[in-house]
Design an enzyme around this catalytic site. Sequence first.
Site, mmCIF file in Angstrom:
data_model
loop_
_atom_site.group_PDB
_atom_site.id
_atom_site.type_symbol
_atom_site.label_atom_id
_atom_site.label_comp_id
_atom_site.label_asym_id
_atom_site.label_seq_id
_atom_site.Cartn_x
_atom_site.Cartn_y
_atom_site.Cartn_z
ATOM 1 N N LYS A 82 -12.541 25.838 0.277
ATOM 2 C CA LYS A 82 -12.185 24.471 -0.167
ATOM 3 C C LYS A 82 -11.190 24.380 -1.134
ATOM 4 C CE LYS A 82 -14.740 20.140 -1.285
ATOM 5 N NZ LYS A 82 -16.268 19.495 -1.299
ATOM 6 N N SER A 156 -17.740 15.778 1.283
ATOM 7 C CA SER A 156 -16.121 15.801 0.957
ATOM 8 C C SER A 156 -15.689 17.116 1.499
ATOM 9 C CB SER A 156 -15.999 15.895 -0.482
ATOM 10 O OG SER A 156 -16.502 16.767 -1.194
ATOM 11 N N SER A 180 -22.171 17.289 0.054
ATOM 12 C CA SER A 180 -20.672 17.622 0.574
ATOM 13 C C SER A 180 -20.470 18.781 1.279
ATOM 14 C CB SER A 180 -19.813 17.358 -0.403
ATOM 15 O OG SER A 180 -19.693 16.043 -0.914
#
Length: 471
Positions: A82, A156, A180
Amino acid sequence: MSNAELHYKPITEQAALLRAGDLSPVELTSAYLERIAALNDELGAYITVMGEQAMAQARQAESEMQAGEDKGALHGIPVGIKDIIYTRGVLTSGGSKVLADFVPDEDSTIVRRLDDAGAVLLGKLNLSEFAIGGTIDHPFGTPRNPWNTEHTAGGSSSGSGIAAAGGLCAGALGSDTGGSVRGPAGFCGIVGLRPTYGRVTRQGVLAMSWSLDTVGPMTRTVADCALMLNVIAGRDPRDPTSSDASVPDYTAGLNDGVSGLQIGLPNEMFDYEGLDADVRDSVLRAVSVLGEHGASSEEMALPMCENSGAVFIGVADVDCAAYHYEWLKTQPDNYDWSTRTRLETATLTPAWAYLRAQRARELIRRELMAALEKYDVIILPTGPVAAPPIEASTGKPGGYYQGKLDIGRRRYTSPAALAGLPALSIPCGFSDAGLPIGMQIIGRAFDEATLFRVGQAYESATEWHTRHPAV
């Protein structure tokens, strides 16, 4: 072996082929880079593809293997991370225009651990802006669910879910503050772990909430998730919040089964009016499969957890607004409207409200800890619905990340986060519209091994993990 055969193989199988000399890290990395080149524009998984660096790491891994060196299960395995995790000399954007030019001068501890394990880093994965969720306009492209590109991949850790589910990496890392990792894992039909708070270092990771943030693996199988946690878990002197609790081999007890385990099924999560019937039915069928293999289950109550969504917002958003305060003053127009509105609102939260949220958080923690004295794990849906359309899943008024709907859906992922407990999402079926459904398993602190054990037992008895999107 064709690339089509390679890109969906579990890490465990890829690693066996690499060790046997039937596959080279260069061949495997090339297969993923070709797939990224073909699909990333459509899916929006990666912000930065580190092609040259990845091929250099693959060639190094190949040389090491030919010389008889074995760095472990991730040696030569291509992964993505990420884009809130620092990479030396490579953009770390946080998915925001605010950091569109930010290039760290050091790697995070997690990246160093991946490098020490011989993993190949394919690139930096897309996300909701600053890992907050509800982004309307993604500056690096809209993330799209590989099962249906008109639907969200979740937030997310959107790109991490897409890349793992769509075969654009062998495994990925996401972050989980209030869901997330688990949300995108559920929406994309993969395995995703929120580790115990402190189990994995956050040094060199952009923060959302200092007291809630975790980093966790997202993979196509439970065993792969355990392998990745083996590499990234453990005390880090550079992160004072990381725990010095011993790190077991998470793969050791994977096949011990679930005989004798007791499962709690919280009424508040199965009777919620916003829960889709196909989601509820899929999770309950999954529980019955575990029952067929020796586990027992019963309904129970977690009344405080019903309020966990509001409590999470009361804690996390204020923490996040404090982190962003200077940028909000100096670069307000570089934020997405949804992110900016949410953070500016949080700056107006009075101290008494934040403190009341923290007190309520402690009651939720105690409620879960008491339940886990009786039950080995608590099982509930990862979320109340399968992946919504993209248009309905942003921070626009009336959407999935707004108002009553937002607070209601957060009751599923917020409790474990607020309590600092580990939680695993695994695929357990599909909605009537053909979108994945996730089952969430919450366990005791630092007992990720039991979560993997339950997940492996279910995975071994079913075939959901073998299904892949037609991309």
